[in-house]
Design a protein around this motif. Structure first.
Motif, short mmCIF file in Angstrom:
data_model
loop_
_atom_site.label_atom_id
_atom_site.label_comp_id
_atom_site.label_asym_id
_atom_site.label_seq_id
_atom_site.Cartn_x
_atom_site.Cartn_y
_atom_site.Cartn_z
N ASP A 181 9.13 0.57 -10.11
CA ASP A 181 10.23 0.17 -10.98
C ASP A 181 11.54 0.62 -10.33
N VAL A 182 12.01 -0.18 -9.37
CA VAL A 182 13.23 0.18 -8.63
C VAL A 182 14.28 -0.91 -8.78
N GLU A 183 15.54 -0.50 -8.74
CA GLU A 183 16.68 -1.41 -8.85
C GLU A 183 17.41 -1.48 -7.50
N PRO A 184 17.59 -2.67 -6.92
CA PRO A 184 18.29 -2.77 -5.63
C PRO A 184 19.76 -2.39 -5.75
N GLU A 192 17.36 8.05 -8.66
CA GLU A 192 16.01 8.06 -8.08
C GLU A 192 15.31 6.71 -8.17
N ASP A 193 15.81 5.80 -9.06
CA ASP A 193 15.14 4.50 -9.17
C ASP A 193 15.86 3.44 -8.33
N GLU A 194 16.79 3.86 -7.46
CA GLU A 194 17.47 2.89 -6.57
C GLU A 194 16.59 2.54 -5.38
N ILE A 195 16.84 1.33 -4.80
CA ILE A 195 16.42 1.04 -3.43
C ILE A 195 17.63 0.45 -2.74
N THR A 245 13.29 -12.76 4.05
CA THR A 245 12.20 -11.82 4.29
C THR A 245 12.43 -10.52 3.52
N ALA A 246 13.68 -10.02 3.57
CA ALA A 246 13.99 -8.79 2.84
C ALA A 246 13.76 -8.99 1.35
N ASN A 247 14.17 -10.15 0.83
CA ASN A 247 13.93 -10.42 -0.60
C ASN A 247 12.44 -10.48 -0.91
N SER A 248 11.66 -11.03 0.01
CA SER A 248 10.21 -11.08 -0.21
C SER A 248 9.61 -9.67 -0.19
N ILE A 249 10.11 -8.82 0.72
CA ILE A 249 9.64 -7.43 0.75
C ILE A 249 10.02 -6.73 -0.56
N LEU A 250 11.23 -6.99 -1.04
CA LEU A 250 11.66 -6.43 -2.33
C LEU A 250 10.75 -6.88 -3.46
N ASP A 251 10.36 -8.15 -3.43
CA ASP A 251 9.47 -8.65 -4.49
C ASP A 251 8.16 -7.87 -4.51
N VAL A 252 7.61 -7.61 -3.30
CA VAL A 252 6.36 -6.84 -3.22
C VAL A 252 6.57 -5.44 -3.78
N ILE A 253 7.67 -4.80 -3.36
CA ILE A 253 7.96 -3.42 -3.81
C ILE A 253 8.10 -3.38 -5.33
N GLN A 254 8.80 -4.36 -5.90
CA GLN A 254 9.03 -4.33 -7.36
C GLN A 254 7.79 -4.66 -8.16
N GLU A 255 6.75 -5.18 -7.49
CA GLU A 255 5.45 -5.32 -8.16
C GLU A 255 4.74 -3.97 -8.24
N GLU A 256 5.15 -3.05 -7.35
CA GLU A 256 4.49 -1.73 -7.29
C GLU A 256 5.33 -0.60 -7.90
N GLU A 301 0.84 -1.21 0.00
CA GLU A 301 0.00 0.00 0.00
C GLU A 301 0.87 1.26 0.00
N ALA A 302 1.89 1.28 0.87
CA ALA A 302 2.72 2.48 1.02
C ALA A 302 3.56 2.73 -0.24
N ALA A 303 4.20 1.67 -0.76
CA ALA A 303 5.07 1.84 -1.94
C ALA A 303 4.26 2.24 -3.17
N GLY A 304 3.04 1.72 -3.24
CA GLY A 304 2.19 2.05 -4.38
C GLY A 304 1.63 3.46 -4.31
N THR A 305 1.29 3.91 -3.09
CA THR A 305 0.70 5.25 -2.92
C THR A 305 1.77 6.34 -2.98
N LEU A 306 2.87 6.12 -2.22
CA LEU A 306 3.95 7.12 -2.18
C LEU A 306 4.93 6.81 -3.30
N ASP A 307 4.44 6.91 -4.54
CA ASP A 307 5.17 6.30 -5.67
C ASP A 307 6.35 7.13 -6.15
N ASP A 308 6.57 8.32 -5.53
CA ASP A 308 7.77 9.08 -5.90
C ASP A 308 8.71 9.27 -4.71
#
Ligand SMILES: NC(=O)C1=CN([C@@H]2O[C@H](COP(=O)(O)OP(=O)(O)OC[C@H]3O[C@@H](n4cnc5c(N)ncnc54)[C@H](O)[C@@H]3O)[C@@H](O)[C@H]2O)C=CC1
Ligand SMILES: O=C(O)C1=N[C@H](C(=O)O)C[C@H](O)C1
Length: 249
Positions: A167-170, A182-185, A154-165, A127-134
């Motif tokens: 377009d960020v590169e770890p 700006e597209d880093e995480i 767990t961190a990789n699973s959280i990353l998977d969720v974020i990358q569904e919402e 919800e947060a990554a999708g709403t606060l998209d910038d």
């Protein structure tokens, strides 16, 4: 009472599962350790798992081991027709493929984190990554100094969720001299003491910061979740299941 085999029975999580098993019975364990029993529970080498699953009339396997051991026991579960709950993290693509193959023949439930809190955190992250998209996103996890895989599952699973919402590169850690794209995480893994498991996502922008975090206080939270999943899994059709299916049941 559900009859459980524990893969990785001589490990930290194996002990936690044994301690948490009050509504289930741990009847046998698998490990490469050179011991015959743990707390009176027979310990069998993983290569002998299929025979042991039949001998001890196991209803379900709960796994907290190492990737190659989890795959070995998953294939034994296929041979014996026994469902499996997989908690081990750090699988490569081949290992994940072999688990998926096993799930064609048996019910297999895999979760990188068996705490209900992390299940909720992942939903909040979406919800947060999708709403606060910038907003800029940065992810940090902290675990005990014996953990061998990084970042955590767990961190990789959280990353998977974020990358569904988003377009960020770890970017795994930072050093040197360069501005942040700006597209880093940023993804950071700390290892210290006997920390059970902490995860934090920071979302920063627009003159504000939102932090979403979870801290496990005891391995018992993971053991209880895995045993709940195990009981839930027995009797289901062959297939690939997630812990969210149990939490939402
Ligand atoms: N999904 C979740 O909720 C959680 C997952 N984990 C994961 O569980 C795994 C185990 O964690 P710990 O218990 O802290 O590790 P540990 O190192 O304390 O225990 C590992 C166990 O695996 C056994 N083992 C080693 N090679 C094996 C093989 N080939 N076949 C079968 N067993 C083998 C060892 O003898 C030991 O009993 C890790 O991948 C960790 O990330 C840990 C906590 C929670
Ligand atoms: O190794 C651990 O301890 C843990 N591993 C899992 C992971 O890799 O996410 C789950 C939990 O954080 C504890």
């Amino acid at each position: 009472m559900t009859r459980v085999a524990v893969n990785g029975v001589t490990g930290q999580m194996g002990g936690a599962v044994i301690e948490a098993a009050t509504d289930s019975e741990v009847v046998v364990g698998f490990a490469t350790s050179d011991v015959d029993a743990v707390d009176g529970i027979p310990v069998v080498q993983p290569a002998e798992a299929a025979a042991a699953l039949r001998e001890y009339d196991v209803d379900v396997v709960v796994d907290f081991a190492v990737p190659e051991g989890a795959v070995t026991v998953a294939e034994a579960c296929v041979e014996a027709g026994v469902p499996m709950v997989v908690g081990t993290t750090g699988f490569d693509e081949d290992g994940m493929g072999r688990l998926k193959d096993a799930s064609e023949e048996i019910p297999l439930l895999k979760a990188t984190n068996f705490s209900q809190g992390i299940q909720v955190l992942q939903r909040l992250v979406r919800e947060a990554a999708g709403t606060l998209d910038d907003y800029d996103l940065e992810l940090m996890e902290t675990h005990h100094n014996r953990k061998v895989d990084a970042p955590s599952g767990t961190a990789n699973s959280i990353l998977d969720v974020i990358q569904e919402e988003r377009d960020v590169e770890p970017v795994y850690g930072r050093e040197g001299h360069a501005p942040r794209d700006e597209d880093e995480i940023g993804v950071f893994a700390r290892r210290a003491g006997d920390i059970r498991g902490e995860h934090e996502l920071v979302l920063a922008g627009n003159d504000e910061v939102l932090s979403l975090s979870h801290r496990a206080e005891d391995r018992g939270v993971f053991a209880a979740g895995a045993l709940d999943a195990a009981t839930w899994l027995v009797g289901r059709d062959a297939g690939w299941y997630a812990f969210g299916d149990v939490v939402d049941a």
